[in-house]
Scaffold this active site. Structure first.
Site, PDB file in Angstrom:
ATOM      1  N   CYS A  85      26.456  54.139  46.915  1.00 26.30           N
ATOM      2  CA  CYS A  85      25.441  53.664  47.746  1.00 26.30           C
ATOM      3  C   CYS A  85      24.747  55.014  48.387  1.00 26.30           C
ATOM      4  CB  CYS A  85      25.942  52.927  49.087  1.00 26.30           C
ATOM      5  SG  CYS A  85      24.843  52.497  50.246  1.00 26.30           S
TER       6      CYS A  85
ATOM      7  N   GLU B 159      43.765  36.154  40.262  1.00 26.08           N
ATOM      8  CA  GLU B 159      42.708  35.198  39.523  1.00 26.08           C
ATOM      9  C   GLU B 159      43.080  35.429  38.115  1.00 26.08           C
ATOM     10  OE1 GLU B 159      38.726  36.327  40.267  1.00 26.08           O
ATOM     11  OE2 GLU B 159      38.898  36.453  42.466  1.00 26.08           O
TER      12      GLU B 159
ATOM     13  N   GLU C 226      37.530  42.458  45.236  1.00 27.48           N
ATOM     14  CA  GLU C 226      37.290  43.355  44.170  1.00 27.48           C
ATOM     15  C   GLU C 226      36.383  44.390  44.378  1.00 27.48           C
ATOM     16  OE1 GLU C 226      35.513  40.963  40.838  1.00 27.48           O
ATOM     17  OE2 GLU C 226      37.460  40.185  40.397  1.00 27.48           O
TER      18      GLU C 226
HETATM   19  C1  GLA Z   1      35.817  37.832  39.712  1.00 26.07           C
HETATM   20  C2  GLA Z   1      35.584  37.322  41.530  1.00 26.07           C
HETATM   21  C3  GLA Z   1      35.493  35.670  41.417  1.00 26.07           C
HETATM   22  C4  GLA Z   1      34.796  35.074  40.311  1.00 26.07           C
HETATM   23  C5  GLA Z   1      35.223  35.745  38.703  1.00 26.07           C
HETATM   24  C6  GLA Z   1      34.496  35.384  37.822  1.00 26.07           C
HETATM   25  O1  GLA Z   1      36.975  37.832  39.488  1.00 26.07           O
HETATM   26  O2  GLA Z   1      36.481  37.888  42.273  1.00 26.07           O
HETATM   27  O3  GLA Z   1      35.017  35.282  42.618  1.00 26.07           O
HETATM   28  O4  GLA Z   1      33.508  35.576  40.586  1.00 26.07           O
HETATM   29  O5  GLA Z   1      35.048  37.111  39.051  1.00 26.07           O
HETATM   30  O6  GLA Z   1      33.283  36.009  37.528  1.00 26.07           O
HETATM   31 ZN    ZN Z   2      25.411  52.898  52.159  1.00 27.91          ZN
END
Ligand code: GLA
Ligand code: ZN
Length: 665
Positions: A156, A306, A150
C-alpha cells in the site's frame, strides 16, 4: 471452554448464515450435526450485517445462528470481519482503502480492501471486535477467534503508509546519514537530505534501490503483525478463555508468516489441493510442503480453516470436480501432517456473489450428493479416532529452512531465469517425502537443536549471528546442506565484498572463484561413480579449501571443476551445492545421508503414496495415504493393526486410488 480447546481433533465447516434465508438455518445445522461436524466458523465477512451503519450494532441474527449451533452441540469460531470493510465505512472514511504504487485505489467490491495502517480501519475495526468480544465472551458455544482473513502483502502506498514507513525507517536507522549509508543511496543520486524526501517506493518500479525495497517489505510485515496485535490485545483481555488463530493461504507468501503467527495460539491454513489430473504428480507433494510449512509457523499442530470441498472457480477457470476419494484423502493428509481440526469450505455453494461456483460440500440444489457423502465418511472416521489422535504430534529429524527475507530479496533482484527460491524448496521437500523421510519446514532463524539433517537453501542474506548458528549446528554433529547464492549479501541487501559464500565460507570449506548464471540452459555434473546428472539455474565454480569435492561439472569451459562438496566440520559436515542438480541426484545423496545419519525412514513408498507418523501418550500412528488415481501396494515390514477398522495388515498393503490407512505402530 478452556483456551486449549484448539487441540481437539475434529471436523468443521465454514458457514455463512447471512447468505441464506433464516428458514434454512436449522435444517442446515441439524444436518451438520448428523454428518459429524463439531465446529463452525462464521462471520469473517459479515461486517455490513453486524454494523449496517456507523455505530448501529446488530448482533441479533448472529445470536440466533450461534444459538442454533449451541442447541445442536456445535462449537463456534468467529472471524473478525476486518477483511471486508462495509461501504459506509469506506465511503465516509476513504483512508481505509489501500492505494497501489501507481496511485490507483484498491476499491471496494471484492474483499481485502483494507490498509493495515489506516487509522479509521483500526478505530472502527477494533471497536467492532471489542463489541463482538464482549457480546460473545461467555457464550457457551464460542471457543475461539480467527483474526481478519488471509493476511497478505498489499504494498500500500497511501498517505498513512507513507508516514508510517518514514517513522519506521527513522526508528530503525536513527538518522538519514545512516539510511544513506545502509542503503547505498549514492548510486543514481538517490541520497536523502531531509526526511520528507523519504517515501514508500512510489511508481512501483522493481528496479528501485533494493535495500529500500526490502525494508519496505519488512515494514509491511510489522504493520500486519501490529494490526493483528491490536485485535489480539482486545480479544485476550475480553475473552481470556478463547483461543486465537489466523488462516494463512497459498504459499509462497511474501508476508512473513512467523511474526504474524507468534501471537496466535494456533496457526491455520486454507488448503485447496489442485484437482486437475495433470497436476496429480505434483499436488500431493506441494500440498505436503504447505502443511509442513504451516506446522512450522508455530512448530506445533495447526488447523485447516478452509479445506477443499468441490470444484473451485472465480479467481481462475474451474478445476475438475474432486475424483472419488480425493476430498477424504486430502483431508486426512492434513491430519497426517499435524492438523488437529479440519474445517471444510464451505457448507453449501453460494447462490449469489462472485464465488457462486466455488463449490461447497452441498450444491445449490441443496441435495447432498457424492461429495457430501465422502465428507460424512471422513467426519465419522475423525470422530471415531479423535481421542486417540488428540495430543499426538510429528517428530522429525530433518528440516528445511524457509525464509521470507531470502524469498523477497531474491524476488527483488531475480538472480537468473528459472531460479525460484520456493520451487527449489519444493524439490528438496519432494525428494525427502518420496524417500519416506519426515521433515519439518521452519523459519531460518530457529534453533536447530534436535535435527540431524538441515537443508538451508540459498541463504542469500546473512549476518554473523546466523552464520555462527550454522557453524555450531555442524560442529555439534549436524549435517548442513547449503546451496548456491548463499552469503551473497548483508541483511540490508547490499553485496558483501568477500569471496562467496561469504560468512558461510568457513563452514562450507569452499571458495566460489567464479559463477555462471546458466538459467534454463542444460548443463551436467558427474558424481564419484562417473554418473552424469542434469543441472540448471546456476553454476558456482568451486575451489575446495578444506572440503572434498563429490561432483564435478561435466561440460563447458569448467568441465572437471568441483560442483558439489562436503566439508567435515567438527563432529558434523557441511555440503555445498554450487549448482541446482536434478531430483535424482538429490535423491541419491539424501538417501546416503539418511543411511549414514540413521534417519527414521519409511522406505519403499510407491509414487504418490505418503507416510507420516503422529505420536503421543496414546501411541504412535502411521498414516499411509495414496494420493494418486492408481491403486498402489505398500510393502509392510511387519504385522500392524489398522485403527480405522481394527483389522490386521501385513505383507503388501493394497491402497485403492485415494486410499487411506492408519496403522498402530
Ligand atoms: C479464500 C477465502 C475464502 C474463499 C476462498 C475461495 O480461501 O478465505 O473466503 O474466498 O478463498 O476463493
Ligand atoms: Zn496504506
Amino acid at each position: 471452554m478452556a483456551r486449549d480447546s484448539y487441540m481437539n481433533v475434529q471436523v468443521g465447516v465454514d458457514y455463512y448464515p447471512e447468505h441464506w434465508d433464516e428458514s434454512l438455518w436449522e435444517p442446515d445445522v441439524k444436518l451438520m450435526k448428523e454428518s459429524g461436524v463439531r465446529v463452525v466458523r462464521v462471520a469473517e465477512f459479515a461486517w455490513s450485517r453486524l454494523e449496517p451503519s456507523e455505530g448501529d450494532f446488530q448482533f441479533g441474527w448472529l445470536d440466533r445462528a450461534i444459538g442454533l449451533f449451541h442447541k445442536y452441540g456445535l462449537l463456534v469460531v468467529i472471524g473478525t470481519p476486518t477483511a471486508t470493510p462495509p461501504r459506509w465505512l469506506t465511503h465516509d472514511y476513504p483512508d481505509v482503502l489501500p492505494v497501489f504504487a501507481d496511485g490507483r485505489i484498491f476499491h471496494e467490491g471484492v474483499r481485502g480492501h483494507r490498509c493495515y495502517n489506516s487509522a479509521s480501519l483500526r478505530k472502527y475495526g477494533n471497536r467492532m471486535i471489542d463489541r463482538l468480544a464482549r457480546h460473545y465472551s461467555s457464550h457457551p458455544a464460542v471457543i475461539g477467534w480467527q483474526t481478519d482473513n488471509e493476511f497478505g502483502m498489499l504494498d500500500c502506498h497511501c498517505d498513512s503508509c507513507n508516514n508510517a514507513f518514514r517513522t519506521w525507517v527513522k526508528g530503525k536507522y536513527g538518522s538519514l546519514e545512516n539510511v544513506n549509508e545502509a542503503w547505498g543511496t549514492v548510486v543514481w543520486s538517490g541520497e536523502y537530505s531531509v526526511w520528507e524526501q523519504l517515501t514508500v517506493p512510489y511508481g512501483g518500479s522493481p528496479h528501485q534501490n533494493p535495500s529500500l525495497l526490502l525494508d519496505f517489505q519488512r515494514f509491511q510485515w510489522e504493520a500486519v503483525a501490529d494490526f493483528q496485535k491490536a485485535q489480539i490485545d482486545i480479544l485476550r483481555t475480553v475473552c481470556p478463555e478463547h483461543f486465537i488463530t489466523h488462516n494463512f493461504h497459498s504459499y509462497p507468501q511474501r508476508l512473513n508468516l512467523y511474526p504474524v503467527g507468534e501471537e496466535l495460539d494456533v496457526a491455520a491454513f486454507d488448503y485447496y489441493p489442485n484437482t486437475s489430473p495433470a497436476k496429480q504428480s505434483t499436488t500431493p507433494y506441494s500440498g505436503a510442503l504447505s502443511l509442513d510449512l504451516t506446522r512450522g509457523i508455530k512448530r506445533q499442530n495447526f488447523w485447516i480453516m478452509e479445506q477443499l470441498s468441490g470444484s473451485p472457480v472465480c479467481w481462475m477457470p474451474m478445476w475438475r470436480t474432486p475424483y472419488p476419494g480425493f476430498i477424504r484423502a486430502y483431508a486426512w493428509q492434513a491430519i497426517a501432517r499435524g492438523a488437529d481440526t479440519v474445517v471444510h469450505f464451505r457448507w453449501r455453494s453460494a447462490a449469489a456473489g462472485a464465488e457462486q461456483f466455488w463449490h461447497g460440500l452441498i450444491d445449490h440444489s441443496n441435495v447432498p450428493g457424492r461429495r457430501f457423502a465422502e465428507f460424512t465418511q471422513f467426519a465419522g472416521e475423525v470422530n471415531q479416532l479423535s481421542d486417540l489422535l488428540k495430543g499426538t504430534v510429528l517428530k522429525n529429524e530433518a528440516a528445511i529452512l524457509n525464509s521470507h527475507e531470502q524469498l523477497v530479496a531474491l524476488d527483488i533482484q531475480p538472480q537468473v531465469e528459472n531460479m525460484d527460491y520456493y520451487e527449489n524448496i519444493k524439490q528438496y521437500h519432494r525428494v525427502l517425502t518420496k524417500l519416506g523421510i519426515g521433515c519439518d519446514v521452519i523459519n531460518w532463524r530457529e534453533a536447530l537443536d534436535g535435527y540431524k539433517v538441515v537443508i538451508a537453501p540459498s541463504l542469500y542474506l546473512m549476518d554473523e549471528e546466523a552464520a555462527a548458528g550454522f557453524e555450531a549446528f555442524a560442529a555439534e554433529g549436524g549435517t548442513l546442506i547449503l546451496t548456491n547464492r548463499s552469503g551473497v549479501k548483508h541483511m540490508n541487501n547490499v553485496a558483501v565484498m568477500q569471496q562467496l559464500p561469504g560468512l558461510l565460507s568457513h563452514a562450507a570449506g569452499v571458495r566460489v572463484d567464479e559463477y555462471d548464471p546458466i538459467g534454463t540452459e542444460p548443463h551436467s555434473i558427474v558424481d564419484e561413480e562417473g554418473t552424469a546428472y542434469a543441472c540448471s539455474q546456476w553454476n558456482d565454480l568451486l575451489t575446495p579449501v578444506t572440503a572434498e569435492p563429490i561432483a564435478w561439472y561435466g561440460d563447458d569451459f569448467y568441465a572437471g571443476i568441483p560442483a558439489v562438496t562436503v566439508n567435515r566440520f567438527g563432529k558434523g559436515q557441511v555440503y555445498y551445492f554450487g549448482t541446482h542438480a536434478e531430483e535424482s541426484y538429490w535423491s541419491g545423496l539424501l538417501e546416503g545421508v539418511a543411511e549414514k545419519e540413521g534417519l527414521l525412514r519409511f522406505a519403499g513408498l510407491p509414487e504418490g503414496v505418503q507416510a507420516s507418523v503422529r505420536s503421543g501418550e496414546s501411541g504412535s500412528f502411521l498414516f499411509l495415504l495414496n494420493l494418486s488415481r492408481q491403486p498402489q501396494a505398500v510393502p509392510l515390514s511387519r504385522r500392524y493393526s489398522s485403527v480405522l477398522d481394527g483389522g490386521e495388515r501385513s505383507g503388501e498393503l493394497a491402497l485403492a486410488p485415494y486410499g487411506v490407512e492408519i496403522l498402530k505402530l
